[in-house]
Design a protein around this motif. Structure first.
Motif, PDB file in Angstrom:
ATOM      1  N   SER A 204     -72.606 -67.752 -27.384  1.00 47.58           N
ATOM      2  CA  SER A 204     -71.266 -67.947 -27.910  1.00 47.58           C
ATOM      3  C   SER A 204     -70.991 -68.252 -29.089  1.00 47.58           C
ATOM      4  CB  SER A 204     -70.835 -69.329 -26.947  1.00 47.58           C
ATOM      5  OG  SER A 204     -71.693 -70.489 -27.342  1.00 47.58           O
ATOM      6  N   GLU A 205     -69.907 -68.364 -29.438  1.00 44.61           N
ATOM      7  CA  GLU A 205     -69.949 -68.292 -31.045  1.00 44.61           C
ATOM      8  C   GLU A 205     -70.397 -69.506 -31.385  1.00 44.61           C
ATOM      9  OE1 GLU A 205     -65.607 -68.062 -32.476  1.00 44.61           O
ATOM     10  OE2 GLU A 205     -65.423 -65.892 -31.513  1.00 44.61           O
ATOM     11  N   GLU A 206     -70.401 -70.707 -30.672  1.00 46.28           N
ATOM     12  CA  GLU A 206     -70.975 -71.886 -31.151  1.00 46.28           C
ATOM     13  C   GLU A 206     -72.445 -71.839 -31.415  1.00 46.28           C
ATOM     14  OE1 GLU A 206     -71.424 -76.644 -29.687  1.00 46.28           O
ATOM     15  OE2 GLU A 206     -69.776 -75.411 -28.598  1.00 46.28           O
ATOM     16  N   THR A 207     -72.991 -71.078 -30.319  1.00 46.49           N
ATOM     17  CA  THR A 207     -74.441 -71.102 -30.242  1.00 46.49           C
ATOM     18  C   THR A 207     -74.861 -69.973 -31.576  1.00 46.49           C
ATOM     19  OG1 THR A 207     -74.619 -71.216 -27.926  1.00 46.49           O
ATOM     20  CG2 THR A 207     -76.392 -69.839 -29.117  1.00 46.49           C
ATOM     21  N   ALA A 208     -74.182 -69.040 -31.931  1.00 41.15           N
ATOM     22  CA  ALA A 208     -74.539 -68.212 -32.994  1.00 41.15           C
ATOM     23  C   ALA A 208     -74.238 -68.972 -34.202  1.00 41.15           C
ATOM     24  CB  ALA A 208     -73.530 -66.940 -32.924  1.00 41.15           C
ATOM     25  N   GLN A 209     -73.523 -69.889 -34.361  1.00 39.74           N
ATOM     26  CA  GLN A 209     -73.219 -70.631 -35.691  1.00 39.74           C
ATOM     27  C   GLN A 209     -74.408 -71.536 -35.744  1.00 39.74           C
ATOM     28  OE1 GLN A 209     -69.624 -72.750 -35.941  1.00 39.74           O
ATOM     29  NE2 GLN A 209     -70.155 -74.051 -37.775  1.00 39.74           N
ATOM     30  N   ARG A 210     -74.923 -72.237 -34.372  1.00 42.30           N
ATOM     31  CA  ARG A 210     -76.005 -73.219 -34.642  1.00 42.30           C
ATOM     32  C   ARG A 210     -77.196 -72.364 -34.973  1.00 42.30           C
ATOM     33  NH1 ARG A 210     -76.714 -75.905 -29.037  1.00 42.30           N
ATOM     34  NH2 ARG A 210     -78.315 -77.065 -30.232  1.00 42.30           N
ATOM     35  N   MET A 211     -77.400 -71.157 -34.422  1.00 43.47           N
ATOM     36  CA  MET A 211     -78.464 -70.300 -34.880  1.00 43.47           C
ATOM     37  C   MET A 211     -78.577 -70.059 -36.337  1.00 43.47           C
ATOM     38  SD  MET A 211     -80.978 -69.436 -32.949  1.00 43.47           S
ATOM     39  CE  MET A 211     -81.662 -67.647 -33.146  1.00 43.47           C
TER      40      MET A 211
END
Length: 391
Positions: free
Chosen positions: A241-248
């Motif tokens: 998700s966009e949130e997961t991509a941001q966390r990465m």
């Protein structure tokens, strides 16, 4: 009229590396370390040795830096070795920034050797065309490099390729004869370089050459500060998700800690694996880059030899239609696990749900992958020297 030079500046600031280190302790929260301070002091001595190694010419205090005539210099370099996270790259950066030379070069060892082999090939081509006279390419190549760079700095010095191993002794003997000074960091002591390499007895003379021209200093196996930081980062992030991509992205930026990100090429048996995002011992890939390309065990081992921390974006759910990618992912995880590398990834599903194929060997082989992914998520991973690993 007086002249000002980089050498003058270095001597005016007698401890530039130690000062930069102490600033990082006070301003950036770096945990002070006695062994790192000792290494910084040794690098400061080298800064001053370089500044004093050659007197200024009559015309300019900078003449010795830019003049074409080169005298042999009796400056001993430094070989720093120690485990991952001991601050070797940080100290190298501080030293290189303050080394009082224009003709200096800092590169990864593999990139340097690729350049050397290109120069050797160019010399042989020139010889064939009647444009060069010397049959042996090593002396003219060494002269070219020495003319461009008096100081040569290698971060993460490791020897895995037999073509490199076979030329190192003669190449560096010639470089040192031309006055070059070497500073290198490595995870291993000089005597352990190319440890299990093919035809190693042909390589070992290089170890004596290295020791004759550098002081060897160990940053002992004390606290791994990089792992302290990495252990606090998210390891397995799902779903995509966009949130997961941001966390990465946030985890990656924290891990590289301001180091410059660049593309590198890792050589494997005469071919290269392109790594689009690398910073020191960190590398970031997409799942497609690692598992959709026709890579095998030797490729993954070469990457694990080059990097200690792997970030992988976008691991999908896999089924029989993606069994080839699943096989490579299994092999990749096995390699990183066996080599005790840290792994951060984003995935479409939990580890238990990543492979949904119901037949074929992958369906039961993936059980091992699940177990290893779970273990590699634990805060105690990777195990330190002496820790047992469950196989």
């Amino acid at each position: 009229m007086s002249h000002s030079s980089a050498a003058d500046h270095a001597l005016a600031e007698p401890c530039p590396v130690r000062n930069a280190y102490e600033h990082k302790v006070s301003a950036d929260g770096l945990i002070a370390d006695a062994i790192q301070r000792k290494a910084a002091d040794r690098l400061d001595r080298l800064v001053n040795d370089l500044a004093e190694a050659r007197p200024a010419t009559k015309s300019s205090a900078l003449g010795w830096l830019f003049g074409k005539r080169r005298e042999k210099k009796n400056v001993r370099g430094l070989y720093l070795h120690g485990g991952v996270g001991r601050g070797k790259t940080m100290l190298m950066d501080m030293f290189f920034d303050h080394a009082p030379l224009k003709r200096k070069r800092r590169s990864h060892f593999n990139d340097f050797m690729a350049d050397v082999h290109d120069r050797i090939g160019a010399h042989r081509e020139a010889l064939k065309n009647g444009e060069a006279k010397r049959d042996d390419p090593i002396p003219p190549v060494a002269e070219q490099i020495a003319e461009e760079s008096w100081l040569i700095c290698f971060d993460e010095f490791t020897v895995t390729d037999i073509a490199d191993a076979m030329v190192l002794s003669r190449l560096f003997s010639a470089l040192f004869d031309n006055g070059c000074v070497l500073v290198a960091t490595s995870n291993v002591a000089p005597s352990d370089l190319y440890g299990d390499g093919l035809n190693r007895p042909l390589f070992t003379p290089f170890i004596d050459v290295l020791k004759a021209h550098t002081d060897v200093m160990e940053l002992d196996s004390g606290r791994d500060y990089r792992l302290d930081k990495l252990s606090a980062l998210p390891v397995y992030m799902n779903p995509l998700s966009e949130e997961t991509a941001q966390r990465m992205d946030e985890a990656w930026q924290t891990a590289i800690d301001g180091e410059n990100e660049a593309a590198v090429a890792v050589e494997v048996k005469g071919r290269t694996i392109d790594v689009s995002r690398a910073a020191g011992p960190m590398a970031r890939f997409t799942f497609e880059e690692l598992c959709a390309r026709p890579l095998g065990a030797r490729d993954y081992m070469a990457l694990a030899d080059r990097f200690d921390h792997f970030f992988i974006d976008g691991v999908p759910q896999m089924d029989l239609d993606r069994r080839n990618e699943a096989k490579r992912f299994i092999l990749l995880v096995d390699t990183l696990y066996d080599r005790k590398k840290s792994l951060h990834l984003s995935a479409a599903a939990s580890a238990e749900e990543l492979y949904v194929g119901k037949s074929g060997t992958e369906s039961f082989e993936f059980d091992r992958t699940i177990s290893r992914l779970i273990e590699m998520r634990d805060e105690s991973w990777p195990p330190q020297a002496g820790d047992a690993v469950e196989y």
